[in-house]
Design an enzyme around this catalytic site. Structure first.
Site, PDB file in Angstrom:
ATOM      1  N   TYR A 181       8.496   3.553 -11.166  1.00 41.89           N
ATOM      2  CA  TYR A 181       8.015   3.483  -9.783  1.00 41.89           C
ATOM      3  C   TYR A 181       7.771   4.882  -9.215  1.00 41.89           C
ATOM      4  CZ  TYR A 181       8.024   2.365  -4.764  1.00 41.89           C
ATOM      5  OH  TYR A 181       7.695   2.256  -3.435  1.00 41.89           O
ATOM      6  N   SER A 237       2.218   5.549  -0.331  1.00 47.02           N
ATOM      7  CA  SER A 237       3.090   6.037  -1.387  1.00 47.02           C
ATOM      8  C   SER A 237       4.529   5.810  -0.928  1.00 47.02           C
ATOM      9  CB  SER A 237       2.791   7.508  -1.664  1.00 47.02           C
ATOM     10  OG  SER A 237       3.670   8.004  -2.634  1.00 47.02           O
ATOM     11  N   LYS A 264       4.201   6.850  -8.033  1.00 39.81           N
ATOM     12  CA  LYS A 264       3.998   7.335  -6.667  1.00 39.81           C
ATOM     13  C   LYS A 264       3.665   8.832  -6.654  1.00 39.81           C
ATOM     14  CE  LYS A 264       4.626   3.446  -4.581  1.00 39.81           C
ATOM     15  NZ  LYS A 264       3.481   2.754  -3.972  1.00 39.81           N
TER      16      LYS A 264
END
Lengths: 309, 334
Positions: free
Chosen positions: A166, A152, A170
């Protein structure tokens, strides 16, 4: 941590998605140095061939120890076949889901198809290989300690301004890791969630900071981005492998990461009593620090915005 | 020794000042009233979305309900109009799959042209209980598409339009998430990860939309008695049994109550809305790095953090024990 989960990687089979570049390649290199067998999965056959050649030559090891598979992790059929074939070659001891994408831009400006692509690659591209690997790993994991590693980012713990989806993908990986950690407990399959900071890779250079002065400024001022002091992929790789061996769930790769632990770890406590106590003592002061950070962040966002208006 | 009473007085005075300032801040509403406002609700034909729709309509808002099946939408509209005696044209319907980007863009643009959108509520979501390895990949994709992309696409289309008027017309984006964004939910495979993604999205949007007077609210209900949950529980008795052992306390709440808290929350531009006491406790530990807006909430959380963390440490040991000593629910391929 009382007893390590995995004593060493010698003779173990490690599968790495996104293994032909960046952090994935660095991890592959270190695993090979410890005597592991590798399967590298990525979309580009040329990058895979180059990666394999690089590892074999730099370590003078037999290239037959390294398999490559061309697959797009967001394509369920191909990645599932790749995992199943890898298992047939050698049973998988460690699966490292590292493939990921980022695209610069604010929510509201980004194209829908880019949101789709990043979500599929970063989230489903992690879910599919795990979906394929779990039943295979369960066949032998009680006698052969196995691990699933999810790569991650600190952007999965705090919002990272400027690269839209993004960060949310994560965050999803953290949720996935926590769920798997507990569901796979009875099978001796450990789950690790690695959260590196800004690491010197192509993803960072081309995609995150690609051409945008505002994002770079905010990165510098808000997230302590310092292009002279980026983490190296090799450092991240080293911390990842250490964490796989000890079986620690949440792996930070530098002090900046560790400092976020007290506030972002969530409801699943640390396995290490020492970490638990330190984080307990730091939670209250850090909450006030986060308040100051956010007030500063608000000011900065307003300032950057009025400059562009 | 003599000056400690003064120190106590000063500290109490400061705390009283903070409470007073916070009470004043709470009375300030980001959106004072929904009368005449246009509220768009995805997943608005059932469950929490429908309750939110009902309560917004009761305040005099115009509604656009977005969902996949037209008959359900029509039922919802009929129900709201009949119960509140409203004109039919105050509620519009859009039969759209939120996972279809183009269709969503068209629906949002069209809704904005009817009336500018003041509040977008994203309530659409699906839950398919099973282990990750037993879900068909196509189902995994469907859940991801609906729960993550099906929230991002409407937001993506709405933001540029809202930005054109939000400076003078306070607007809000509301995401109905779930407490499972903070704590894993056994047996629901990627449901809680998708809700974690929504929490991340909400935190990011709050940041990005700061200059635009567009509020962002993330509502995190606990188990709510909705058709979605009823269906999930029906299919998954084994998981529910295991879940009851792990979670000890699982308050089931009504969609109307969730709606009430959510609406109050976005009117005040509260970022993280909890709808039960259990939620407040989970929120304290699961909030993450972004601090609460209210300094009072921050103080209360700061007092609770340490005891709660110790409690969860003990709960963690208990939960692991449950998982290691109980029979795992039988897997079925769905």
């Amino acid at each position: 941590m009382s007893r390590p989960h995995l004593a060493g990687l010698k003779g173990k089979h490690v599968v790495i998605t996104g293994g032909s570049s960046g952090i994935g390649l660095a991890i592959a290199q270190r695993c090979a140095a410890e005597g592991a067998f590798l399967t590298l999965i990525s979309r580009s056959s040329s990058k895979l061939a180059a990666a394999r050649h690089h590892i074999a030559s730099s370590l003078s090891c037999n290239p037959d120890r390294i398999q490559t598979k061309i697959a797009d992790t967001s394509n369920a059929t191909t990645i599932i076949s790749a995992i199943e074939e890898s298992f047939e070659w050698k049973p998988i001891d460690v699966l490292i889901c590292n493939a990921g994408l980022a695209m610069a831009g604010m929510m509201g400006d980004v194209k829908e198809k880019d949101l789709d692509l990043v979500t599929k690659t970063n989230f489903l591209g992690c879910v599919y290989p795990i979906h394929a690997a779990i039943p295979l790993m369960k066949q032998r994991s009680l006698q052969n300690p196995s691990s699933i590693v999810i790569m991650s980012s600190l952007a999965g713990l705090v919002p990272l301004y400027g690269i839209n989806v993004y960060s949310p993908t994560k965050y999803a990986l953290k949720g996935l890791a926590e769920l798997l950690l507990l569901e796979l407990l009875p099978w001796n399959i450990r789950v690790n969630l690695v959260c590196p900071s800004f690491t010197k890779t192509n993803l960072l250079e081309e995609e995150y900071f690609g051409g945008n002065e505002i994002i770079r400024t905010i990165g510098r001022k808000l997230y302590s981005y310092n292009h002279k002091a980026l983490e190296s992929s090799d450092d991240v790789a080293m911390k990842t492998i250490e964490g796989v061996k000890t079986g620690e769930f949440l792996i930070f790769t530098n002090a900046q990461g560790a400092s976020l632990g007290p506030l972002t770890r969530g409801l699943i406590p640390s396995e290490s009593v020492g970490t638990f106590i330190i984080e307990l003592l730091l939670m209250v002061p850090y909450r006030f620090v986060s308040l100051l950070w956010f007030l500063n962040a608000k000011k900065l966002v307003h300032k950057m915005n009025s400059k562009t208006m | 020794m003599e000056c400690w009473p003064w120190r106590v007085v000063v500290v109490l005075g400061v705390l009283a000042g903070i409470c007073w300032a916070d009470a004043r801040r709470r009375r300030f509403k980001h959106i004072a009233s929904l009368r005449g406002k246009h509220v768009v609700i995805t997943g608005g034909s059932s469950g929490i979305g429908l309750s939110i729709a009902q309560q917004c309509a009761a305040e005099g808002a115009y509604l656009t309900l977005i969902a996949r099946t037209l008959p359900k939408l029509e039922d919802a509209r009929r129900h709201i109009i009949a119960s509140l005696n409203l004109p039919t044209d105050s509620i519009r319907l859009k039969s759209v799959d939120v996972g279809n980007a183009e269709a969503v863009a068209v629906a949002i643009r069209d809704s904005f042209e009817w009336r500018p959108i003041d509040v977008l509520v994203c309530s659409a979501g699906i839950l398919q209980p099973n282990f990750v390895e037993d879900m068909k990949p196509s189902r995994l994709e469907e859940v991801t598409r609906t729960n993550i992309l099906g929230v991002m696409f409407p937001i993506q289309s709405t933001i540029p339009l809202m930005k054109t008027r939000s400076a003078h017309h306070p607007s809000s984006i509301v995401i109905v998430g779930s407490l499972s964004a903070c704590v894993f939910l056994y047996g629901t495979n990627i449901y809680s990860p998708t809700k974690c993604a929504l929490k991340g999205l909400a935190e990011l949007l709050k940041f990005e939309l700061l200059p635009y007077k567009i509020g962002v609210t993330l509502s995190c209900p606990s188990f709510t008695q909705t058709p979605m949950l009823a269906e999930a529980f029906d299919e998954a008795e084994e998981f529910v049994a295991m879940g009851e052992k792990i979670y000890l306390v699982a308050i089931k709440e009504l969609p109307d109550d969730v709606a009430r808290f959510t609406i109050e929350g976005f009117k005040r531009n509260e970022f993280f809305v909890s709808t039960t006491y259990q939620g407040v406790l989970v929120r304290t530990l699961g909030r993450g790095f972004v601090p609460p807006d209210s300094f009072l909430t921050l103080l209360v959380e700061v007092l609770l953090i340490v005891p709660l963390r110790i409690l969860t440490f003990m709960w963690g040991i208990y939960a692991k024990h449950v998982l290691l000593t109980n029979e795992v629910p039988i897997k079925r391929k769905v």
